[in-house]
Design a protein around this motif. Structure first.
Motif, short mmCIF file in Angstrom:
data_model
loop_
_atom_site.label_atom_id
_atom_site.label_comp_id
_atom_site.label_asym_id
_atom_site.label_seq_id
_atom_site.Cartn_x
_atom_site.Cartn_y
_atom_site.Cartn_z
N ASN A 170 4.02 16.47 11.40
CA ASN A 170 4.37 15.69 12.57
C ASN A 170 3.51 14.44 12.74
OD1 ASN A 170 6.41 17.52 13.94
ND2 ASN A 170 4.68 18.92 13.76
N HIS A 171 2.86 13.99 11.67
CA HIS A 171 2.03 12.80 11.77
C HIS A 171 2.05 12.07 10.43
CE1 HIS A 171 -0.74 15.55 9.78
NE2 HIS A 171 -1.53 14.53 9.49
N SER A 172 1.60 10.82 10.45
CA SER A 172 1.61 9.99 9.26
C SER A 172 0.32 9.19 9.17
CB SER A 172 2.81 9.02 9.26
OG SER A 172 4.03 9.71 9.43
N LEU A 173 -0.06 8.82 7.94
CA LEU A 173 -1.27 8.05 7.68
C LEU A 173 -0.95 6.94 6.69
CD1 LEU A 173 -3.75 11.00 6.97
CD2 LEU A 173 -3.47 9.83 9.15
N CYS A 174 -1.75 5.88 6.74
CA CYS A 174 -1.70 4.86 5.70
C CYS A 174 -3.07 4.23 5.57
CB CYS A 174 -0.63 3.80 5.98
SG CYS A 174 -0.99 2.70 7.37
N LEU A 175 -3.36 3.73 4.37
CA LEU A 175 -4.65 3.13 4.06
C LEU A 175 -4.41 1.76 3.45
CD1 LEU A 175 -7.77 3.61 3.94
CD2 LEU A 175 -7.42 4.46 1.61
N SER A 176 -5.07 0.74 4.00
CA SER A 176 -4.86 -0.63 3.53
C SER A 176 -5.73 -0.91 2.31
CB SER A 176 -5.17 -1.63 4.64
OG SER A 176 -6.57 -1.72 4.85
N ASN A 177 -5.44 -2.02 1.66
CA ASN A 177 -6.25 -2.45 0.52
C ASN A 177 -7.67 -2.81 0.94
OD1 ASN A 177 -4.43 -2.30 -1.78
ND2 ASN A 177 -3.28 -3.94 -0.80
N ASP A 178 -7.87 -3.05 2.23
CA ASP A 178 -9.21 -3.31 2.76
C ASP A 178 -9.89 -2.04 3.24
OD1 ASP A 178 -8.83 -6.06 2.34
OD2 ASP A 178 -7.77 -6.25 4.26
N ASN A 179 -9.31 -0.87 2.86
CA ASN A 179 -9.85 0.44 3.23
C ASN A 179 -9.87 0.66 4.74
OD1 ASN A 179 -10.29 1.25 0.53
ND2 ASN A 179 -12.23 0.15 0.49
N VAL A 227 2.00 -3.27 10.38
CA VAL A 227 0.92 -3.26 9.39
C VAL A 227 1.48 -3.72 8.05
CG1 VAL A 227 -0.50 -1.48 10.46
CG2 VAL A 227 1.34 -0.82 8.91
N SER A 228 0.58 -4.20 7.19
CA SER A 228 0.96 -4.63 5.84
C SER A 228 -0.25 -4.47 4.93
CB SER A 228 1.45 -6.09 5.85
OG SER A 228 0.43 -6.94 6.34
N ASN A 229 -0.08 -4.86 3.68
CA ASN A 229 -1.17 -4.78 2.70
C ASN A 229 -1.67 -3.35 2.55
OD1 ASN A 229 -2.92 -5.95 0.80
ND2 ASN A 229 -4.57 -6.17 2.30
N ILE A 230 -0.74 -2.40 2.46
CA ILE A 230 -1.07 -0.98 2.38
C ILE A 230 -1.10 -0.54 0.91
CG2 ILE A 230 -0.34 1.33 3.07
CD1 ILE A 230 -1.29 -0.49 5.35
N LYS A 231 -2.04 0.36 0.59
CA LYS A 231 -2.15 0.86 -0.78
C LYS A 231 -1.85 2.34 -0.92
CE LYS A 231 -7.15 1.91 -0.83
NZ LYS A 231 -8.43 1.63 -1.54
N GLN A 232 -1.86 3.11 0.18
CA GLN A 232 -1.60 4.54 0.09
C GLN A 232 -1.01 5.05 1.39
OE1 GLN A 232 -5.05 6.93 -0.88
NE2 GLN A 232 -3.86 8.78 -1.27
N ILE A 233 -0.08 6.01 1.29
CA ILE A 233 0.53 6.63 2.47
C ILE A 233 0.46 8.15 2.34
CG2 ILE A 233 2.09 4.71 2.97
CD1 ILE A 233 4.29 6.24 1.49
N ALA A 234 0.55 8.84 3.47
CA ALA A 234 0.55 10.30 3.47
C ALA A 234 1.20 10.79 4.75
CB ALA A 234 -0.87 10.85 3.35
N CYS A 235 1.97 11.88 4.65
CA CYS A 235 2.66 12.44 5.81
C CYS A 235 2.34 13.92 5.95
CB CYS A 235 4.17 12.28 5.67
SG CYS A 235 4.76 10.59 5.84
N GLY A 236 2.05 14.34 7.19
CA GLY A 236 1.98 15.75 7.52
C GLY A 236 3.29 16.17 8.15
N LYS A 284 -17.63 5.34 8.40
CA LYS A 284 -17.46 5.58 6.98
C LYS A 284 -16.32 4.72 6.43
CE LYS A 284 -20.55 8.78 6.28
NZ LYS A 284 -21.64 8.62 5.29
N ILE A 285 -16.46 4.33 5.18
CA ILE A 285 -15.40 3.58 4.50
C ILE A 285 -14.50 4.57 3.79
CG2 ILE A 285 -14.88 1.88 2.73
CD1 ILE A 285 -17.53 0.55 3.33
N CYS A 286 -13.24 4.59 4.19
CA CYS A 286 -12.27 5.52 3.61
C CYS A 286 -11.65 4.90 2.36
CB CYS A 286 -11.19 5.85 4.64
SG CYS A 286 -9.93 6.98 4.05
N THR A 287 -11.56 5.68 1.29
CA THR A 287 -11.03 5.17 0.02
C THR A 287 -9.76 5.90 -0.43
OG1 THR A 287 -12.59 6.62 -1.13
CG2 THR A 287 -13.25 4.33 -0.81
N GLN A 288 -9.51 7.11 0.09
CA GLN A 288 -8.30 7.86 -0.25
C GLN A 288 -7.87 8.67 0.97
OE1 GLN A 288 -8.41 10.15 -4.00
NE2 GLN A 288 -10.30 9.08 -4.52
#
Length: 480
Positions: A133-142, A122-131, A198-202
């Protein structure tokens, strides 16, 4: 015995490594003077217990220094129990550490890396988050991606994911909400009805819970282990603000706080230790909010605090930056993590955190489980709280020894014996420009530098050529 772990080394290991400047500035004369930054490339310092790289034999009183991303400007850091995730200013993600459930995002054959490596899928990421035992990321295209432990990645398949996988936030309507709250892992007949994405923004994640902000920053969807002890396998509608917009969310162990664009603060969950600015014994049922409730913040003189600008949450304490750039804290302070003196162990009224040496203007605040940090407007680092494993940095540095202080014994695991309740300037890093940090349970990661763009690797570029406010050939004085 066969080795079941495949090691992956960074593609940047052959990059010319920067010259490390490790000479500490001890004299207090440098506090109000911006020094020459002899090395402006990105350097990652890791202090404390080596939980991310278990094979690291560096003594705890010394930092492990990573220079593999010396030409990458790091925008954000997030960590779970055993791995770290870095986001560059150009939207690339890097990870290193151990991820038995796929938390690294490097593929199912790679569960351990010894240094930061690019996540290529993946690329073009604007935000990341870690729990945990899991991880998340959100792209600039939401576009939302999730990976890691099957119980918490929100993908409903109950299968660990080893690469970032598309996660859709679906609006099932009010009829399906109750069913999903209790049996969200079962496919029901309701799901055959019309679905609305739904469109995710954060995105936010901590411990085993995740939150996605949708509907133009007005609503929240949650999954994982919630504060009311539900296990939600897919994103489920939680709460929506009718008029206000969500600016930031900070998650603690059993509570969360939420900052709106207008500066108001809301909180929900368990506030037993003052995390919600309420005394738990005021109500017979204790202090617990199922849904967000507004927190009216007043100081000891009953004066309302200025609007909140930034927030951060530890396991049981909260740090705030108000619009006048001051730091406030409340919650559990048994280990000194609130940065204030006094005999009380629970702080239900916001207290002012004094940054010494007259540099009171704060830029960023960070909360670990039981320790805290702040970067002021001049990119100087302050730390306080629980000090085990030398994660406060100054307990192992020469400026601490000059004051004839002694590191509290770590044989007795007691917060009372290992706390420093005053914000302490890290003299040993005054020669570095501190730009970011992350505080884990027993470790601290500090990022310095981030300007030089020579020998670019893997697409990272720098649009900000004036990242530093001071030129290398001259030093400027700070006006206080």
């Amino acid at each position: 015995m066969p080795n079941f772990f495949k090691l992956k080394k960074s593609k940047e290991e052959n990059v010319a490594q920067p010259k490390l400047v490790t000479k500490a500035i001890i004299s207090s004369d440098f506090i109000k003077k911006l020094p020459k930054y002899e090395d402006k490339r990105t350097i990652i310092y890791y202090w404390g217990k080596r939980v991310i790289n278990e094979n690291d034999d560096t003594p705890e009183h010394l930092p492990t220094i990573y220079t593999e991303l010396c030409n990458v400007k790091i925008k954000e850091i997030s960590c779970n129990k055993s791995c770290a995730l870095f986001l560059s200013n150009t939207g690339n993600m890097y990870s290193f550490g151990k991820g038995l459930h796929g938390e690294l995002g490097q593929g199912n054959l790679i569960v351990y890396t010894v240094q930061p490596s690019l996540i290529e899928s993946v690329s073009n990421i604007k935000q990341i988050a870690c729990g945990y035992n899991h991880s998340l990321c959100l792209s600039n295209d939401n576009i939302l991606y999730s990976w890691g432990h099957g119980n918490y990645n929100g993908l409903k398949c109950n299968v660990d994911k080893y690469v970032p996988t598309l996660l859709n936030i679906i609006d099932y309507g009010d009829v399906i909400e109750t069913t999903l709250n209790t049996l969200s892992h079962i496919i029901t007949d309701y799901e055959k009805k019309e679905k609305k994405k739904k469109i995710c923004t954060q995105i936010y994640a901590k411990y085993n819970q995740s939150i996605a902000v949708c509907d133009n920053n007005s609503s929240m969807y949650i999954w994982g282990e919630t504060y009311n002890n539900y296990l939600k396998y897919i994103p489920t509608f939680f709460y929506k603000f009718k008029e206000n917009k969500i600016k930031q969310i900070a998650m603690g162990k059993n509570f969360a706080i939420l900052l709106l664009v207008n500066g108001e603060l809301y909180g929900w969950g368990d506030g037993t230790y003052g995390e919600l600015c309420r005394r738990s014994f005021d109500d017979e049922g204790g202090c617990y909010f199922i849904y967000p409730e507004q927190l009216i913040l007043r100081d000891a003189n009953n004066k309302k605090l200025p609007n909140i600008h930034k927030i951060s949450a530890g396991a049981r304490h909260v740090l705030l930056i108000t619009e006048d750039e001051h730091v406030w804290s409340f919650g559990d302070k048994i280990s000194g993590q609130c940065g204030i003196s006094g005999f009380q162990n629970i702080v239900t009224t916001p207290k002012f955190v004094e940054l010494h040496e007259s540099n009171q203007r704060a830029k960023k605040v960070f909360c670990g489980e039981r320790h805290s940090a702040c970067i002021n407007k001049f990119n100087q680092l302050y730390m306080w709280g629980h000090s085990a494993h030398h994660k406060l940095i100054f307990t192992a540095s020469s400026d601490f020894l000059l004051n004839q202080n002694v590191q509290p014994g770590i044989s007795i695991q007691s917060g009372l014996k290992q706390k420093f309740n005053k914000a302490t300037l890290i003299y040993s890093m005054l020669h570095q420009k501190v730009t970011n940090a992350y505080l884990g349970e027993d470790f601290t990661i500090v990022i310095v530098g981030g300007e030089t763009c020579e020998n670019l690797k893997q697409g990272d570029q720098y649009s900000d050529k004036t990242f530093y406010s001071v030129q290398e050939e001259s030093a400027a004085y700070i006006s206080t």
